[in-house]
Design a protein around this motif. Structure first.
Motif, PDB file in Angstrom:
ATOM      1  N   THR A  71       0.822  -1.212   0.000  1.00  0.00           N
ATOM      2  CA  THR A  71       0.000   0.000   0.000  1.00  0.00           C
ATOM      3  C   THR A  71       0.854   1.259   0.000  1.00  0.00           C
ATOM      4  OG1 THR A  71      -0.219  -0.129   2.408  1.00  0.00           O
ATOM      5  CG2 THR A  71      -2.013  -1.051   1.090  1.00  0.00           C
ATOM      6  N   GLN A  72       2.129   1.137   0.397  1.00  0.00           N
ATOM      7  CA  GLN A  72       3.048   2.275   0.337  1.00  0.00           C
ATOM      8  C   GLN A  72       3.836   2.271  -0.968  1.00  0.00           C
ATOM      9  OE1 GLN A  72       3.266   0.139   3.230  1.00  0.00           O
ATOM     10  NE2 GLN A  72       1.704   1.405   4.164  1.00  0.00           N
ATOM     11  N   GLY A  73       3.569   1.305  -1.845  1.00  0.00           N
ATOM     12  CA  GLY A  73       4.312   1.182  -3.092  1.00  0.00           C
ATOM     13  C   GLY A  73       4.097   2.368  -4.013  1.00  0.00           C
ATOM     14  N   ASN A  74       5.089   2.601  -4.824  1.00  0.00           N
ATOM     15  CA  ASN A  74       5.018   3.665  -5.813  1.00  0.00           C
ATOM     16  C   ASN A  74       5.709   3.128  -7.070  1.00  0.00           C
ATOM     17  OD1 ASN A  74       4.606   6.076  -7.072  1.00  0.00           O
ATOM     18  ND2 ASN A  74       6.218   7.161  -5.979  1.00  0.00           N
ATOM     19  N   PRO A  75       5.025   2.192  -7.761  1.00  0.00           N
ATOM     20  CA  PRO A  75       5.693   1.525  -8.877  1.00  0.00           C
ATOM     21  C   PRO A  75       5.973   2.467 -10.042  1.00  0.00           C
ATOM     22  CG  PRO A  75       3.393   0.902  -8.794  1.00  0.00           C
ATOM     23  CD  PRO A  75       3.667   1.722  -7.569  1.00  0.00           C
ATOM     24  N   LYS A  76       7.092   2.223 -10.691  1.00  0.00           N
ATOM     25  CA  LYS A  76       7.400   2.939 -11.914  1.00  0.00           C
ATOM     26  C   LYS A  76       6.468   2.416 -13.000  1.00  0.00           C
ATOM     27  CE  LYS A  76      12.217   3.840 -10.910  1.00  0.00           C
ATOM     28  NZ  LYS A  76      13.602   3.712 -11.356  1.00  0.00           N
ATOM     29  N   PHE A  77       6.259   3.225 -14.012  1.00  0.00           N
ATOM     30  CA  PHE A  77       5.371   2.854 -15.105  1.00  0.00           C
ATOM     31  C   PHE A  77       5.787   1.516 -15.716  1.00  0.00           C
ATOM     32  CE2 PHE A  77       4.241   2.797 -19.595  1.00  0.00           C
ATOM     33  CZ  PHE A  77       2.866   2.982 -19.511  1.00  0.00           C
ATOM     34  N   LYS A  78       7.072   1.340 -15.950  1.00  0.00           N
ATOM     35  CA  LYS A  78       7.561   0.110 -16.578  1.00  0.00           C
ATOM     36  C   LYS A  78       7.249  -1.107 -15.714  1.00  0.00           C
ATOM     37  CE  LYS A  78      11.603  -2.058 -18.585  1.00  0.00           C
ATOM     38  NZ  LYS A  78      13.005  -1.962 -18.934  1.00  0.00           N
TER      39      LYS A  78
END
Length: 99
Positions: A71-78
């Motif tokens: 829930t704290q993740g901030n994935p890159k678009f790729k």
């Protein structure tokens, strides 16, 4: 006498293996407007297929996947695109319905 019940997670996992069901599930999570809800839903979809399988297909390590899908993740678009692709989905953009 104990009543035998089935965990909802078992049915959810089976349902989320279907890309159509998974897409509807993720779209419902997006409609909530919270990135945390979307990432939790994406984690459910990923868990249905198997994190190890996704890690192998995306060339991302499992620890990184767990971090991305938290829930704290901030994935890159790729990374996000790779995870979606591995479960048979893709990103798209729609016109916002403004009333």
């Amino acid at each position: 006498m104990k009543k035998v019940t089935e965990k909802y997670e078992n049915n959810l996992k089976a349902d989320l293996l279907d890309p159509v069901e998974a897409a509807e599930y993720l779209n419902a999570a997006l409609a909530d407007g919270s990135h945390e809800v979307f990432l939790m839903a994406l984690k459910d979809v990923a868990n249905a297929k198997g994190i190890s399988e996704i890690a192998r297909e995306t060339k991302l390590n499992r620890e990184n996947l767990y971090r991305i899908l938290s829930t704290q993740g901030n994935p890159k678009f790729k990374s996000l695109s790779s995870v979606l692709h591995s479960v048979g989905l893709k990103l798209s953009v729609e016109v916002e319905n403004r009333a």
